[in-house]
Design a protein around this motif. Structure first.
Motif, PDB file in Angstrom:
ATOM      1  N   ALA A 192       0.942  -1.136   0.014  1.00 15.82           N
ATOM      2  CA  ALA A 192       0.146   0.117   0.123  1.00 15.82           C
ATOM      3  C   ALA A 192       0.865   1.261  -0.030  1.00 15.82           C
ATOM      4  O   ALA A 192       0.440   2.058  -0.563  1.00 15.82           O
ATOM      5  CB  ALA A 192      -1.041   0.127   1.167  1.00 15.82           C
ATOM      6  N   ALA A 193       1.823   1.338   0.819  1.00  8.40           N
ATOM      7  CA  ALA A 193       2.955   2.341   0.902  1.00  8.40           C
ATOM      8  C   ALA A 193       3.407   2.783  -0.537  1.00  8.40           C
ATOM      9  O   ALA A 193       3.581   3.787  -0.830  1.00  8.40           O
ATOM     10  CB  ALA A 193       3.916   2.306   1.977  1.00  8.40           C
ATOM     11  N   PHE A 194       3.887   1.459  -1.070  1.00  8.76           N
ATOM     12  CA  PHE A 194       4.591   1.786  -2.550  1.00  8.76           C
ATOM     13  C   PHE A 194       3.435   2.168  -3.586  1.00  8.76           C
ATOM     14  O   PHE A 194       3.950   2.937  -4.145  1.00  8.76           O
ATOM     15  CB  PHE A 194       5.008   0.591  -3.018  1.00  8.76           C
ATOM     16  N   LEU A 195       2.214   1.643  -3.437  1.00 10.97           N
ATOM     17  CA  LEU A 195       1.320   2.133  -4.423  1.00 10.97           C
ATOM     18  C   LEU A 195       0.925   3.541  -4.350  1.00 10.97           C
ATOM     19  O   LEU A 195       0.862   4.389  -5.204  1.00 10.97           O
ATOM     20  CB  LEU A 195       0.036   1.387  -4.404  1.00 10.97           C
ATOM     21  N   THR A 196       0.739   3.929  -2.952  1.00 12.92           N
ATOM     22  CA  THR A 196       0.408   5.395  -2.652  1.00 12.92           C
ATOM     23  C   THR A 196       1.472   6.297  -2.959  1.00 12.92           C
ATOM     24  O   THR A 196       1.392   7.198  -3.751  1.00 12.92           O
ATOM     25  CB  THR A 196       0.176   5.557  -1.366  1.00 12.92           C
ATOM     26  N   HIS A 197       2.815   5.949  -2.733  1.00 10.96           N
ATOM     27  CA  HIS A 197       4.276   6.689  -3.286  1.00 10.96           C
ATOM     28  C   HIS A 197       4.394   6.579  -4.798  1.00 10.96           C
ATOM     29  O   HIS A 197       4.741   7.904  -5.118  1.00 10.96           O
ATOM     30  CB  HIS A 197       5.153   6.029  -2.395  1.00 10.96           C
ATOM     31  N   LEU A 198       4.040   5.671  -5.331  1.00  8.51           N
ATOM     32  CA  LEU A 198       4.492   5.547  -6.873  1.00  8.51           C
ATOM     33  C   LEU A 198       3.312   5.904  -7.682  1.00  8.51           C
ATOM     34  O   LEU A 198       3.778   6.275  -9.113  1.00  8.51           O
ATOM     35  CB  LEU A 198       4.817   4.206  -7.157  1.00  8.51           C
ATOM     36  N   ALA A 199       2.106   6.148  -7.167  1.00  3.45           N
ATOM     37  CA  ALA A 199       0.993   6.632  -8.134  1.00  3.45           C
ATOM     38  C   ALA A 199       0.206   7.520  -7.297  1.00  3.45           C
ATOM     39  O   ALA A 199      -1.069   7.231  -7.181  1.00  3.45           O
ATOM     40  CB  ALA A 199       0.322   5.386  -8.581  1.00  3.45           C
ATOM     41  N   PRO A 200       0.778   8.637  -6.633  1.00  2.00           N
ATOM     42  CA  PRO A 200       0.233   9.650  -5.851  1.00  2.00           C
ATOM     43  C   PRO A 200      -1.106  10.158  -6.725  1.00  2.00           C
ATOM     44  O   PRO A 200      -0.958  10.681  -7.559  1.00  2.00           O
ATOM     45  CB  PRO A 200       1.240  10.470  -5.431  1.00  2.00           C
ATOM     46  N   GLY A 201      -2.419  10.344  -6.037  1.00  2.00           N
ATOM     47  CA  GLY A 201      -3.437  10.636  -6.542  1.00  2.00           C
ATOM     48  C   GLY A 201      -4.182   9.881  -7.749  1.00  2.00           C
ATOM     49  O   GLY A 201      -5.136  10.480  -8.373  1.00  2.00           O
ATOM     50  N   ARG A 202      -3.478   8.934  -7.944  1.00  2.00           N
ATOM     51  CA  ARG A 202      -4.125   8.189  -9.310  1.00  2.00           C
ATOM     52  C   ARG A 202      -4.733   6.952  -8.978  1.00  2.00           C
ATOM     53  O   ARG A 202      -5.605   6.335  -9.772  1.00  2.00           O
ATOM     54  CB  ARG A 202      -2.812   8.071 -10.197  1.00  2.00           C
ATOM     55  N   VAL A 203      -4.500   6.232  -7.748  1.00  2.00           N
ATOM     56  CA  VAL A 203      -5.364   5.181  -7.352  1.00  2.00           C
ATOM     57  C   VAL A 203      -5.500   5.462  -5.790  1.00  2.00           C
ATOM     58  O   VAL A 203      -4.939   6.292  -5.206  1.00  2.00           O
ATOM     59  CB  VAL A 203      -4.514   3.873  -7.310  1.00  2.00           C
ATOM     60  N   ARG A 204      -6.634   4.855  -5.515  1.00  2.00           N
ATOM     61  CA  ARG A 204      -6.876   5.017  -4.026  1.00  2.00           C
ATOM     62  C   ARG A 204      -6.641   3.302  -3.401  1.00  2.00           C
ATOM     63  O   ARG A 204      -7.011   2.425  -3.844  1.00  2.00           O
ATOM     64  CB  ARG A 204      -8.686   5.274  -3.835  1.00  2.00           C
TER      65      ARG A 204
ATOM     66  N   ALA B 110       1.962  -0.309 -14.093  1.00  2.00           N
ATOM     67  CA  ALA B 110       1.953  -0.542 -15.494  1.00  2.00           C
ATOM     68  C   ALA B 110       0.996  -0.958 -16.119  1.00  2.00           C
ATOM     69  O   ALA B 110       0.596  -0.744 -17.117  1.00  2.00           O
ATOM     70  CB  ALA B 110       3.324  -0.900 -15.782  1.00  2.00           C
ATOM     71  N   GLU B 111       0.416  -2.123 -15.312  1.00  2.00           N
ATOM     72  CA  GLU B 111      -0.831  -2.870 -15.904  1.00  2.00           C
ATOM     73  C   GLU B 111      -2.137  -2.088 -15.819  1.00  2.00           C
ATOM     74  O   GLU B 111      -2.930  -2.047 -16.641  1.00  2.00           O
ATOM     75  CB  GLU B 111      -0.841  -4.040 -15.174  1.00  2.00           C
ATOM     76  N   ILE B 112      -2.467  -1.203 -14.724  1.00  2.00           N
ATOM     77  CA  ILE B 112      -3.551  -0.759 -14.738  1.00  2.00           C
ATOM     78  C   ILE B 112      -3.860   0.777 -14.872  1.00  2.00           C
ATOM     79  O   ILE B 112      -4.779   1.372 -15.076  1.00  2.00           O
ATOM     80  CB  ILE B 112      -4.109  -0.974 -13.094  1.00  2.00           C
ATOM     81  N   LEU B 113      -2.738   1.416 -14.887  1.00  2.00           N
ATOM     82  CA  LEU B 113      -2.612   2.951 -15.312  1.00  2.00           C
ATOM     83  C   LEU B 113      -2.374   3.198 -16.885  1.00  2.00           C
ATOM     84  O   LEU B 113      -1.230   2.733 -16.945  1.00  2.00           O
ATOM     85  CB  LEU B 113      -1.832   3.672 -14.524  1.00  2.00           C
ATOM     86  N   PRO B 114      -2.959   3.944 -17.637  1.00  2.00           N
ATOM     87  CA  PRO B 114      -2.519   4.193 -18.794  1.00  2.00           C
ATOM     88  C   PRO B 114      -1.207   4.942 -18.633  1.00  2.00           C
ATOM     89  O   PRO B 114      -1.094   5.670 -17.714  1.00  2.00           O
ATOM     90  CB  PRO B 114      -3.695   5.179 -19.413  1.00  2.00           C
ATOM     91  N   GLU B 115      -0.333   4.813 -19.734  1.00  2.00           N
ATOM     92  CA  GLU B 115       0.903   5.464 -19.682  1.00  2.00           C
ATOM     93  C   GLU B 115       0.889   6.902 -19.460  1.00  2.00           C
ATOM     94  O   GLU B 115       1.597   7.395 -18.646  1.00  2.00           O
ATOM     95  CB  GLU B 115       1.554   5.497 -21.003  1.00  2.00           C
ATOM     96  N   GLU B 116       0.061   7.605 -19.929  1.00  2.00           N
ATOM     97  CA  GLU B 116       0.082   9.021 -19.468  1.00  2.00           C
ATOM     98  C   GLU B 116      -0.405   9.605 -18.180  1.00  2.00           C
ATOM     99  O   GLU B 116      -0.145  10.554 -17.574  1.00  2.00           O
ATOM    100  CB  GLU B 116      -1.196   9.948 -20.507  1.00  2.00           C
TER     101      GLU B 116
END
Length: 118
Positions: A3-15, A110-116
């Motif tokens: 959870a910490a990595f996901l929050t850190h690496l995709a801030p504001g893009r995933v909950r 990389a799988e769930i978020l579009p490249e942009e």
């Protein structure tokens, strides 16, 4: 850690919700130290119990060996990451677990978020 990595690496893009089927009373100090080494402070985190409502509200559920203790709902995406449990281990043993989790989280992003949006 995931959870910490996901929050850190995709801030504001995933909950992100983090919970466990049998959470400890506190975060393993070795895990806190290992995450601090990569610039992520989880010292204020409090382990929470996984609820059916949290699973129901999720698009994807990442489990780490909770087996039958985790609620299952049709239409949800489930990934079970078989990893060593860092409980009771020192920081030297936690580092490879941390690194494997980071690798898997980066793959998930990389799988769930579009490249942009990465």
């Amino acid at each position: 850690m995931a959870a910490a990595f996901l929050t850190h690496l995709a801030p504001g893009r995933v909950r992100v919700h983090s919970a466990g089927s049998a959470p400890a009373d506190g975060v393993n100090p070795a895990v806190v130290e290992a995450m601090k080494e990569v610039g992520i402070d989880i010292s204020a985190e409090i382990p929470k119990v996984l609820t059916a409502d949290a699973v129901r509200a999720s698009d994807a559920v990442i489990t780490m060996g909770c087996g039958d203790a985790c609620p299952i709902f049709p239409g949800k995406r489930y990934l079970d990451w078989q990893l060593d449990d860092p409980a009771g281990r020192g920081v030297d043993a936690v580092r490879p677990i941390r690194d494997e989790i980071e690798k898997r989280v980066r793959g998930l992003i990389a799988e769930i978020l579009p490249e942009e949006h990465r």
